[in-house]
Design a protein around this motif. Sequence first.
Motif, mmCIF file in Angstrom:
data_model
loop_
_atom_site.group_PDB
_atom_site.id
_atom_site.type_symbol
_atom_site.label_atom_id
_atom_site.label_comp_id
_atom_site.label_asym_id
_atom_site.label_seq_id
_atom_site.Cartn_x
_atom_site.Cartn_y
_atom_site.Cartn_z
ATOM 1 N N GLU A 6 -6.862 2.937 -4.903
ATOM 2 C CA GLU A 6 -8.080 3.497 -5.491
ATOM 3 C C GLU A 6 -8.468 4.791 -4.778
ATOM 4 O O GLU A 6 -8.772 5.799 -5.424
ATOM 5 C CB GLU A 6 -9.239 2.500 -5.390
ATOM 6 C CG GLU A 6 -9.126 1.338 -6.324
ATOM 7 C CD GLU A 6 -10.191 0.284 -6.088
ATOM 8 O OE1 GLU A 6 -11.090 0.488 -5.227
ATOM 9 O OE2 GLU A 6 -10.143 -0.758 -6.761
ATOM 10 N N GLN A 7 -8.467 4.776 -3.450
ATOM 11 C CA GLN A 7 -8.845 5.956 -2.678
ATOM 12 C C GLN A 7 -7.878 7.113 -2.930
ATOM 13 O O GLN A 7 -8.299 8.261 -3.052
ATOM 14 C CB GLN A 7 -8.913 5.617 -1.193
ATOM 15 C CG GLN A 7 -10.054 4.676 -0.872
ATOM 16 C CD GLN A 7 -10.030 4.174 0.556
ATOM 17 O OE1 GLN A 7 -9.073 4.387 1.295
ATOM 18 N NE2 GLN A 7 -11.083 3.490 0.955
ATOM 19 N N ALA A 8 -6.592 6.813 -3.003
ATOM 20 C CA ALA A 8 -5.592 7.854 -3.277
ATOM 21 C C ALA A 8 -5.787 8.442 -4.672
ATOM 22 O O ALA A 8 -5.683 9.657 -4.857
ATOM 23 C CB ALA A 8 -4.182 7.279 -3.129
ATOM 24 N N LEU A 9 -6.090 7.603 -5.653
ATOM 25 C CA LEU A 9 -6.326 8.080 -7.019
ATOM 26 C C LEU A 9 -7.555 8.987 -7.082
ATOM 27 O O LEU A 9 -7.538 10.014 -7.755
ATOM 28 C CB LEU A 9 -6.499 6.907 -7.982
ATOM 29 C CG LEU A 9 -5.225 6.258 -8.483
ATOM 30 C CD1 LEU A 9 -5.530 4.916 -9.119
ATOM 31 C CD2 LEU A 9 -4.521 7.170 -9.460
ATOM 32 N N ASN A 54 4.698 0.246 -6.340
ATOM 33 C CA ASN A 54 5.450 0.497 -5.119
ATOM 34 C C ASN A 54 4.429 0.794 -4.039
ATOM 35 O O ASN A 54 3.811 1.849 -4.025
ATOM 36 C CB ASN A 54 6.397 1.681 -5.306
ATOM 37 C CG ASN A 54 7.195 1.976 -4.062
ATOM 38 O OD1 ASN A 54 7.236 1.191 -3.129
ATOM 39 N ND2 ASN A 54 7.833 3.122 -4.037
ATOM 40 N N CYS A 55 4.223 -0.143 -3.155
ATOM 41 C CA CYS A 55 3.186 -0.024 -2.139
ATOM 42 C C CYS A 55 3.771 0.566 -0.866
ATOM 43 O O CYS A 55 4.615 -0.051 -0.226
ATOM 44 C CB CYS A 55 2.569 -1.384 -1.865
ATOM 45 S SG CYS A 55 1.277 -1.314 -0.633
ATOM 46 N N GLY A 56 3.314 1.747 -0.518
ATOM 47 C CA GLY A 56 3.759 2.380 0.711
ATOM 48 C C GLY A 56 2.875 2.047 1.892
ATOM 49 O O GLY A 56 3.084 2.545 2.993
ATOM 50 N N PHE A 57 1.888 1.210 1.685
ATOM 51 C CA PHE A 57 0.927 0.904 2.729
ATOM 52 C C PHE A 57 1.288 -0.341 3.532
ATOM 53 O O PHE A 57 0.754 -0.548 4.607
ATOM 54 C CB PHE A 57 -0.473 0.728 2.128
ATOM 55 C CG PHE A 57 -0.859 1.870 1.233
ATOM 56 C CD1 PHE A 57 -1.071 3.131 1.756
ATOM 57 C CD2 PHE A 57 -0.978 1.702 -0.131
ATOM 58 C CE1 PHE A 57 -1.413 4.195 0.937
ATOM 59 C CE2 PHE A 57 -1.326 2.757 -0.947
ATOM 60 C CZ PHE A 57 -1.542 4.007 -0.422
ATOM 61 N N CYS A 58 2.166 -1.161 3.014
ATOM 62 C CA CYS A 58 2.560 -2.365 3.748
ATOM 63 C C CYS A 58 3.980 -2.766 3.329
ATOM 64 O O CYS A 58 4.544 -2.201 2.413
ATOM 65 C CB CYS A 58 1.588 -3.506 3.496
ATOM 66 S SG CYS A 58 1.613 -4.152 1.809
ATOM 67 N N GLN A 69 -10.440 1.686 -10.426
ATOM 68 C CA GLN A 69 -10.645 0.340 -9.901
ATOM 69 C C GLN A 69 -9.376 -0.457 -10.150
ATOM 70 O O GLN A 69 -8.960 -0.644 -11.309
ATOM 71 C CB GLN A 69 -11.841 -0.339 -10.548
ATOM 72 C CG GLN A 69 -12.131 -1.693 -9.956
ATOM 73 C CD GLN A 69 -13.388 -2.318 -10.522
ATOM 74 O OE1 GLN A 69 -13.846 -1.948 -11.600
ATOM 75 N NE2 GLN A 69 -13.930 -3.272 -9.805
ATOM 76 N N VAL A 70 -8.766 -0.914 -9.079
ATOM 77 C CA VAL A 70 -7.524 -1.678 -9.159
ATOM 78 C C VAL A 70 -7.851 -3.152 -8.994
ATOM 79 O O VAL A 70 -8.568 -3.539 -8.072
ATOM 80 C CB VAL A 70 -6.533 -1.227 -8.057
ATOM 81 C CG1 VAL A 70 -5.276 -2.071 -8.087
ATOM 82 C CG2 VAL A 70 -6.203 0.248 -8.216
ATOM 83 N N VAL A 86 -5.485 -7.065 -1.377
ATOM 84 C CA VAL A 86 -6.675 -6.277 -1.664
ATOM 85 C C VAL A 86 -6.596 -4.921 -0.967
ATOM 86 O O VAL A 86 -7.007 -3.904 -1.524
ATOM 87 C CB VAL A 86 -7.946 -7.050 -1.239
ATOM 88 C CG1 VAL A 86 -9.189 -6.178 -1.354
ATOM 89 C CG2 VAL A 86 -8.092 -8.310 -2.065
ATOM 90 N N SER A 87 -6.049 -4.883 0.230
ATOM 91 C CA SER A 87 -5.934 -3.620 0.962
ATOM 92 C C SER A 87 -5.092 -2.614 0.185
ATOM 93 O O SER A 87 -5.398 -1.418 0.173
ATOM 94 C CB SER A 87 -5.323 -3.842 2.339
ATOM 95 O OG SER A 87 -6.190 -4.602 3.132
#
Length: 73
Positions: free
Chosen positions: A29-32, A11-15, A42-43, A22-23
């Motif tokens: 990754e940064q949130a993890l 569930n992508c809350g970024f877009c 690494q995703v 890739v974004s």
Amino acid sequence: MTETLKISYMNCGFCTAKNHCVSCGVELEQALLRKTGIETAQVNIPDHTLAVSHTLDPDELEDLLDGMGLLVG
């Protein structure tokens, strides 16, 4: 512990795109890495995998990922 998990849902809350890019993987990754117990992450969006090093027990990791909108397995 280091393991590679198969991501069956994200569930992508970024877009708003239904196909993840890739974004999305970089943001995840940064949130993890900000989470306690996660050492590396690494995703790989095309392969639907998450390689993660952590100090969590399996239930804690599953709860963490579920809370972030990831379903593994």
